[in-house]
Enzyme design. Sequence first.
Site, PDB file in Angstrom:
ATOM      1  CB  SER A  57      -0.958  -0.032   1.197  1.00 49.15           C
ATOM      2  OG  SER A  57      -1.925   0.992   1.101  1.00 49.15           O
ATOM      3  CG  ASP A  84      -2.872  -3.533  -4.389  1.00 44.98           C
ATOM      4  OD1 ASP A  84      -2.763  -3.334  -5.611  1.00 44.98           O
ATOM      5  OD2 ASP A  84      -3.974  -3.568  -3.815  1.00 44.98           O
ATOM      6  CG  HIS A 160      -5.304  -1.933  -1.011  1.00 46.83           C
ATOM      7  ND1 HIS A 160      -4.160  -1.887  -1.782  1.00 46.83           N
ATOM      8  CD2 HIS A 160      -5.058  -1.141   0.066  1.00 46.83           C
ATOM      9  CE1 HIS A 160      -3.267  -1.099  -1.199  1.00 46.83           C
ATOM     10  NE2 HIS A 160      -3.781  -0.642  -0.077  1.00 46.83           N
TER      11      HIS A 160
END
Length: 231
Positions: A57, A84, A160
């Site tokens: 992230s 991600d 996510h």
Amino acid sequence: MYTEITLQFSISIIPSGDAEDIAAAAKVADWLPDGLPSVLPKGVEPELSKLALAGHSRGGHTAFSLAMGHAKTQLTFSALIGLDPVAGTGKSSQLQPKILTYEPSSFDMAMPVLVIGTGLGEEKKNIFFPPCAPKDVNHAEFYRECRPPCYYFVTKDYGHLDMLDDDAPKFITCVCKDGNGCKGKMRRCVAGIMVAFLNAALGEKDGDLEAILRDPAVAPTTLDPVEHRLA
């Protein structure tokens, strides 16, 4: 044995810069030569000439920023993984430092890179929350701006935060769209790709990575797209 620094995830809806996290990651790297041997089991020696950097992230943005020299470290990184990765809430609202240029192969770093994305990351959970990995600042753009050698896998049917453990706080996981499939399979898939990549990039054992690239169906979850650039 290779050594990996993994940076904690941070949800992309937090509108702040990344300077403190980048500096903290650099301090961790500089701690390794003297600090890591003291906490390893007897007989285990770290191989700091094979140092990998990874982040999920906003932690992916932190990892890429550190690899690109936005903080100084005594050690040199040999491989980079973005799980991600997210660089802000949109193209016009990037996190600082703004590392995305929207030009292909523009990242200035000389090391193998792996980017793993999620297919549902850029979708909204509901009308109240924005996407956790928005288009233009997510895995697709990170991969596009990588220089070869670079590898790209997307877990098509997952979101996510599906990479987090099942006991992750609900007030965190509830804000992101998630997949309906077994999240354990997705995590094993991501972990397997990471190990295959590190073995290829740092251990010169590329058989497993080549097998996944050749036939993505060997993975326990659907990978689509699967891409790589070697030159």
